[in-house]
Design a protein around this motif. Sequence first.
Motif, mmCIF file in Angstrom:
data_model
loop_
_atom_site.group_PDB
_atom_site.id
_atom_site.type_symbol
_atom_site.label_atom_id
_atom_site.label_comp_id
_atom_site.label_asym_id
_atom_site.label_seq_id
_atom_site.Cartn_x
_atom_site.Cartn_y
_atom_site.Cartn_z
ATOM 1 N N ALA A 83 49.503 -18.137 57.021
ATOM 2 C CA ALA A 83 49.688 -17.642 56.024
ATOM 3 C C ALA A 83 49.761 -16.304 55.815
ATOM 4 O O ALA A 83 50.670 -15.508 55.660
ATOM 5 N N TRP A 84 48.843 -15.225 57.038
ATOM 6 C CA TRP A 84 48.691 -13.705 57.710
ATOM 7 C C TRP A 84 49.944 -13.927 58.195
ATOM 8 O O TRP A 84 51.339 -12.959 57.927
ATOM 9 N N GLY A 85 50.140 -14.938 59.563
ATOM 10 C CA GLY A 85 51.981 -14.738 59.572
ATOM 11 C C GLY A 85 53.333 -14.894 59.203
ATOM 12 O O GLY A 85 53.681 -13.990 59.503
ATOM 13 N N THR A 86 52.808 -15.814 57.691
ATOM 14 C CA THR A 86 54.402 -15.877 57.043
ATOM 15 C C THR A 86 54.771 -14.468 56.289
ATOM 16 O O THR A 86 55.900 -14.342 56.412
ATOM 17 N N VAL A 87 53.566 -13.548 55.795
ATOM 18 C CA VAL A 87 53.542 -12.562 55.296
ATOM 19 C C VAL A 87 54.138 -11.687 56.326
ATOM 20 O O VAL A 87 55.186 -10.684 55.757
ATOM 21 N N LEU A 88 53.540 -11.339 57.436
ATOM 22 C CA LEU A 88 54.306 -10.134 59.157
ATOM 23 C C LEU A 88 55.525 -10.783 59.019
ATOM 24 O O LEU A 88 56.200 -9.657 59.355
ATOM 25 N N MET A 89 56.231 -12.121 59.100
ATOM 26 C CA MET A 89 57.153 -13.102 60.195
ATOM 27 C C MET A 89 58.128 -12.421 58.084
ATOM 28 O O MET A 89 59.240 -12.149 58.660
ATOM 29 N N GLY A 90 57.421 -12.852 56.989
ATOM 30 C CA GLY A 90 58.573 -12.469 56.514
ATOM 31 C C GLY A 90 58.770 -10.834 56.196
ATOM 32 O O GLY A 90 60.392 -10.726 55.399
ATOM 33 N N LEU A 91 58.006 -9.714 56.753
ATOM 34 C CA LEU A 91 57.904 -8.137 56.286
ATOM 35 C C LEU A 91 58.841 -7.984 57.749
ATOM 36 O O LEU A 91 60.107 -7.594 57.368
ATOM 37 N N TYR A 92 58.893 -8.691 58.965
ATOM 38 C CA TYR A 92 59.863 -9.065 60.085
ATOM 39 C C TYR A 92 61.828 -8.418 58.775
ATOM 40 O O TYR A 92 61.996 -8.258 59.263
ATOM 41 N N GLN A 93 61.635 -10.176 58.558
ATOM 42 C CA GLN A 93 62.858 -10.325 58.368
ATOM 43 C C GLN A 93 63.305 -9.314 57.636
ATOM 44 O O GLN A 93 64.480 -9.256 57.122
ATOM 45 N N ALA A 94 62.499 -9.085 56.322
ATOM 46 C CA ALA A 94 62.880 -8.154 54.998
ATOM 47 C C ALA A 94 63.158 -7.074 55.654
ATOM 48 O O ALA A 94 64.853 -5.956 55.062
ATOM 49 N N GLY A 95 62.767 -6.615 56.558
ATOM 50 C CA GLY A 95 63.233 -5.209 56.992
ATOM 51 C C GLY A 95 64.035 -5.095 57.898
ATOM 52 O O GLY A 95 64.751 -4.658 57.855
ATOM 53 N N GLU A 96 64.138 -6.491 59.060
ATOM 54 C CA GLU A 96 65.935 -6.806 59.530
ATOM 55 C C GLU A 96 66.871 -6.567 57.760
ATOM 56 O O GLU A 96 68.295 -5.574 59.100
ATOM 57 N N THR A 97 67.253 -7.124 57.171
ATOM 58 C CA THR A 97 67.938 -7.605 55.853
ATOM 59 C C THR A 97 67.791 -6.191 55.822
ATOM 60 O O THR A 97 69.098 -5.617 54.793
#
Length: 566
Positions: free
Chosen positions: A28-42
């Motif tokens: 869950a934490w990994g998904t949140v952080l990696m989602g934040l990473y992808q959102a930032g990239e986007t």
Amino acid sequence: MTTPDAQRPRAGSDILRTALRRNIGAMAWGTVLMGLYQAGETAFPIALGLIVEHTMRDRSLDALGVSVGALAVIITTVSLSWRFGMRILQKANTTEAHRWRVRVAGCGLQPVAGDVDLKSGEVLTIATEDADQTADIIEVVPLLISSLVAVLIAAVALGLADIRLGLLVIVGTVAILSVLSVMSRRIGSSTREQQARVARAGAKVADLITGLRPLHGFGGNHAAFRSYREVSTEAKRQSVTVARVSGVYAGTALALNAVLAAAVTLTAGWLAFRGRISIGELVMAVGLAQFIMEPLKLFSEMPKYVMIARASAERMALVLTAPPGTAPGTERPAPGGDLEVEDVRHGALRKVRFRVRAGEFVAVAAYQPRAAADLAAVLALHVAPDAYEGTVRIGGRDLADLAVEGVREHLLVNPYDGEIFAGTLRSNIDPSGTSRSVPEAVEASMLTDVVALHREGLDHPVRDRGANLSGGQRQRLSLARALAADTDVLVLRDPTTAVDAVTEQLIARGVAKLRRDRTTLVITSSPALLDAADRVLVLDEGVITAEDTHRNLLATDEAYCLAVTR
């Protein structure tokens, strides 16, 4: 410890569900952080498009400064979220792989039913490569979700500019995944076959290494090498097939992603030319079209990794669901008890009946080597109690009613070909580091000369399988380990076949002295050990035919005299 049936995974899907369930927090934490990473990239190409839009419209230094600050925040967010997200996921991944390695190894050490074709080399491959690939599911799921987040953000951003751009991304992504999901099934089936063949090759080479010395002895090593080459060639061919399929998959995924990115770019250019979107929106669309290839590539690779993880989990299930060789009891033997064999029929054993009283030193002179091996196998629990007729009792309790762990603590059967491990003399004699009788065991087994030969003493290094020791030294080292265990009941099978007569005599005296008042059974044809025993049982044609002291049997039994004198 044998895993209860209720806790055993029934299939690879159960293993994957278990791995996902107990790592739900980290995921869950990994998904949140990696989602934040992808959102930032986007957000980066979106921000660039907005900067261009506002700069051309306002031409303000303040607006430019705010834009640069926003880009700095996005870059920092991308960097930190990736760093900590991957740290969490990789820690969970490696921890989960370790859990499955330990569990597979634990099950591999337990006797399984005779009809289960699992070799030690296969178990080794499953406990290493397959455990690691199964645990990869911990990273795959969060990366899959975060990639989906990036694609959705890009689709929404493009849809706000023009609905046709957003729909193009969504429809294109669905089409790509539909094509690749079909191809990933081929990868899964090919990978399962590859893993099976690699495991068979591993099992073959493990058997080859184990039997290398005797193979050299009768010139069979070349035939064995040819046999291994054939198995390894099959594994190589299947690996090439998997690589070919994976290459086609990767190439197709890259081509489809590039086609989608080009379609988005050309559509955005056409819309800008027609005046449907602004220059800033065009910059954003072109940037997103280039960026979207990364999450799409990651997103499209996930089905392949899921299939590989599932194939590996199915391989692990072969070990974890293997039925035990016997259903162990729950009782524990009484300490210091005797050993009783009553009417046992198995293999070359026809109707063996004898009793070793507590504290007695008894030798069995087996005229047929097969009978000696079968008796040792029954006592060592290598044969399930329900697989032979008759009864074996320890301390007055049936072997079938006793817990395996309790029997192991109370009864030790030292194998004829005891394994020697890489380490030191000390670690081979006392693997657990808890024995209080290592010096006495070294002296009784006549390993003192080996210790004295080396400056390091007991800390002298030993190579894998005792490659730097002679046959007699390896045998004495194995005997020292058995004696140092100091179990209530000790069974030795031919512990002195590789030593000279003088050393054998000293070992016999040392074992008898060290095991005084401890229950000891030695299966041997050694005159020295037979003479040191309180009494000798003659095992001929699967039954006990005589019982007396060694010297009395020499004087009264001509067949015994011919069998044991050298």
